[in-house]
Design an enzyme around this catalytic site. Structure first.
Site, PDB file in Angstrom:
ATOM      1  N   TRP A 266       0.705  -1.238   0.142  1.00  0.00           N
ATOM      2  CA  TRP A 266       0.137   0.040  -0.123  1.00  0.00           C
ATOM      3  C   TRP A 266       0.765   1.281  -0.160  1.00  0.00           C
ATOM      4  O   TRP A 266       0.381   2.250   0.275  1.00  0.00           O
ATOM      5  CB  TRP A 266      -0.846   0.041   1.013  1.00  0.00           C
ATOM      6  CG  TRP A 266      -1.775  -1.203   1.025  1.00  0.00           C
ATOM      7  CD1 TRP A 266      -2.697  -1.609   0.509  1.00  0.00           C
ATOM      8  CD2 TRP A 266      -1.630  -2.464   2.186  1.00  0.00           C
ATOM      9  NE1 TRP A 266      -3.297  -2.949   0.902  1.00  0.00           N
ATOM     10  CE2 TRP A 266      -2.674  -3.223   2.066  1.00  0.00           C
ATOM     11  CE3 TRP A 266      -0.720  -2.530   3.235  1.00  0.00           C
ATOM     12  CZ2 TRP A 266      -2.498  -4.677   2.556  1.00  0.00           C
ATOM     13  CZ3 TRP A 266      -0.820  -3.790   3.834  1.00  0.00           C
ATOM     14  CH2 TRP A 266      -1.557  -4.826   3.675  1.00  0.00           C
ATOM     15  N   HIS A 267       2.021   1.303  -0.557  1.00  0.00           N
ATOM     16  CA  HIS A 267       2.828   2.333  -0.609  1.00  0.00           C
ATOM     17  C   HIS A 267       3.155   2.827  -2.051  1.00  0.00           C
ATOM     18  O   HIS A 267       4.034   3.360  -2.405  1.00  0.00           O
ATOM     19  CB  HIS A 267       4.218   2.144  -0.091  1.00  0.00           C
ATOM     20  CG  HIS A 267       4.180   1.687   1.459  1.00  0.00           C
ATOM     21  ND1 HIS A 267       5.447   0.937   1.912  1.00  0.00           N
ATOM     22  CD2 HIS A 267       3.350   1.528   2.273  1.00  0.00           C
ATOM     23  CE1 HIS A 267       5.133   0.560   3.314  1.00  0.00           C
ATOM     24  NE2 HIS A 267       3.998   1.149   3.370  1.00  0.00           N
TER      25      HIS A 267
END
Length: 586
Positions: free
Chosen positions: A519-520
């Site tokens: 989720w980066h």
């Protein structure tokens, strides 16, 4: 009940209920006592907002960057600020308040744009499931809480060349410290996390650096945004530092486009290339689909802080992007900026999950391994959490045929390729602002990234092989002609190839088969291509982007610290610019 009366009823309920959305967050707001957190006074449902209103600053996106940015711009020396957030308040979702709700929140993510869920699910064109935040506080309200500053070299190489960077490191450090005083804590490391710490050191991820928020090579404990009582502190808490009367936060406000006016060529001045349009406001709609306009006062600015997906999407919807793509969709071209939506990145995650043989505590990421300070090797992290037992896992156990939900504690050690050099893109399937954009990240498509994944997964295997984790292995082992029984882990999902020590090709296949997101994601409005060194949109006036969409590489093990810092930092810089433009009175 007719449509008009239904709308009136909802409007009245929003006026009554929105101030009560946040009592469960009271314990999170350290600077303010009493029953409500400091920012409660600023919240309104978008249905209660006027049809037209003027502001000095309009911030689109109440997330990791948007909250500290809006708080700063509405503080000393700032102006009147509107913060527009498409989601609700964190207290509407009790699972967000504690670490135990992390997995539940991700599991309940809803892809529908009209959903009230605080996390919106989407799947990239690569087929990898992902999630983006849809709640005040953004990713800080739904993530695992790990906080660590950027690696030092990131500030000097941000963008494709050094000319893109313009960071004042004194102000950077002061901005980090401002965030850390309000929302970070030193975790107590025990159980699984303590064992992983010892295992990392045994696997030669050294030296041991203790607790630090700095990005340093070796094994360390980072800060957390969960306090000693287990309560989450999110970017939303920072809104409590706004000056009363200057900030308004509209919840469930979906911005559909930026309003721009063409600039007369004779009046163009300043930056090169010359801006062709000027932002004068935004259009947003409430949950009843009523349209509102927020307009800028003279000298004001629109700032996009909608994240690596929302910010490039909104530029494209507003006619700022590749002219050919916009024309194909029938979107009038306001400014031809070819790189909007391009250079999208996501850090690939691969890991090994096991079912421990003994009960362990629930713990999100606290201990990390950083083999090299410059980020050239994969970062190693670990977590443990309770998850529903998947049907695929029960086929060989006693749970066959069970209709009762069963839960197990799973412990994971994962690696994250920090680059990456593999890049993708974002594009609009249509001109409908409520339709999610399409994304392709092209995970591990470059051989450099795949090679780093191989090294990272091998390091994960070395950690799992360590004596420090022996206490978590199954009591059932495998026999060997050469020695005693070797106890193994109960692996969840895909197991490592047996010859992982020597077979790079098998490990590469493992990487490709098990790639997931951490989720980066970042990019889409990259500095030097879409925004300049002060994060102003190239080709537009009075319009900036302040979030991770401007990053061409991730700043460290977790980007939230740097994105939070960026919001505070740019707020201070913009106030400084605002005062430098004012004429000096004699």
């Amino acid at each position: 009940m007719g449509f008009i009366s239904v709308r009136l009823y909802l409007l009245l309920m929003s006026l009554v209920l929105v101030p009560s959305l946040v009592p469960s967050l009271a314990a999170q707001s350290r600077p303010y006592g009493g029953a409500l957190p400091g920012y409660a006074r600023y919240l309104l449902d978008a249905t209660a907002m006027p049809a037209v209103e003027q502001y000095d600053y309009i911030v689109v996106g109440g997330g990791t960057a948007g909250c500290p940015l809006a708080a700063t711009l509405s503080g000393p020396g700032g102006g009147r600020v509107l913060l527009l957030e498409r989601g609700g308040a964190p207290s509407e979702f009790p699972a967000l308040a504690t670490a135990g709700g992390f997995v539940r929140t991700l599991a309940m993510a809803d892809p529908a744009p009209e959903s009230d869920a605080p996390a919106q699910a989407f799947t990239s064109e690569d087929g990898v499931p992902n999630v983006r935040a849809r709640v005040l506080g953004g990713g800080t309200a739904i993530n695992a809480g790990f906080y660590s500053r950027a690696h030092p070299g990131w500030f000097h190489g941000h963008g494709e060349d050094a000319e893109v960077t313009n960071w004042d490191m004194r102000l950077v450090n002061a901005s980090y410290e401002w965030v850390e005083r309000q929302m970070t804590f030193q975790p107590t490391v025990h159980g699984w996390q303590a064992a992983v710490r010892a295992a990392l050191l045994e696997a030669n991820v050294t030296p041991w650096n203790g607790f630090t928020v700095d990005h340093v090579a070796g094994t360390k404990v980072g800060a957390t945004t969960f306090d000693a009582s287990g309560r989450r502190h999110s970017a939303a808490d920072l809104l409590g530092f706004a000056r009363p009367g200057r900030l308004r936060v509209a919840l469930r406000a979906t911005v559909t486009r930026i309003i721009t006016n063409p600039i007369d060529p004779a009046a163009r001045r300043g930056r090169s290339p010359q801006p062709t349009v000027a932002a004068i406001g935004v259009v947003y709609q409430d949950r009843l689909l009523e349209q509102h306009r927020a307009l800028l006062r003279p000298g004001g600015e629109v700032i996009l802080s909608a994240g690596a997906i929302g910010s490039p999407q909104l530029l494209l919807l507003s006619g700022i992007g590749p002219a050919s793509d916009l024309s194909y969709l029938g979107i009038p071209v306001a400014a031809d900026v070819p790189d909007v939506g391009k250079h999208m990145f996501d850090n690939p995650r691969n890991g090994i999950s096991v079912i421990p043989s003994v009960p362990i505590d629930h713990s999100l990421i606290q201990v990390v391994g950083i083999p090299s300070a410059n980020g050239s090797e994969s970062y190693l992290e670990a977590a443990s959490y309770i998850v529903p037992l998947a049907p695929a896992l029960s086929s060989s156990g006693p749970f066959i045929g069970s209709t009762t939900p069963l839960y197990i504690t799973v412990a994971t050690i994962m690696q994250k390729v920090p680059g990456p050099v593999s890049e993708g893109s974002l594009w609009l399937p249509s001109g409908n602002p409520l339709e999610s954009p399409a994304l392709r990240f092209n995970y591990l498509s470059r051989p450099e990234d795949l090679a780093r994944c191989v090294l990272g997964v091998r390091r994960v295997a070395e950690v799992l092989e360590s004596r420090a984790l022996d206490g978590f292995r199954s009591s059932v082992g495998s026999t060997s002609r050469r020695g005693p029984v070797r106890r193994d882990f109960r692996i969840v999902g895909t197991a490592l190839p047996v010859d992982w020590r020597t077979n790079d090709r098998a490990l590469a296949n493992f990487c490709l088969q098990t790639v997931a997101t951490l989720w980066h994601y970042h990019g889409g409005c990259v500095a030097g291509k879409v925004v300049d060194r002060d994060f102003r949109v190239i080709g537009a006036r009075s319009l900036r982007v302040v979030d991770a969409s401007t990053f061409s590489e991730t700043p460290g093990t977790n980007p939230q610290a740097t994105i939070l810092m960026m919001g505070r930092y740019m707020g201070l810089k913009m106030i400084e610019e605002r005062h430098s433009r004012r004429p000096v009175r004699s």
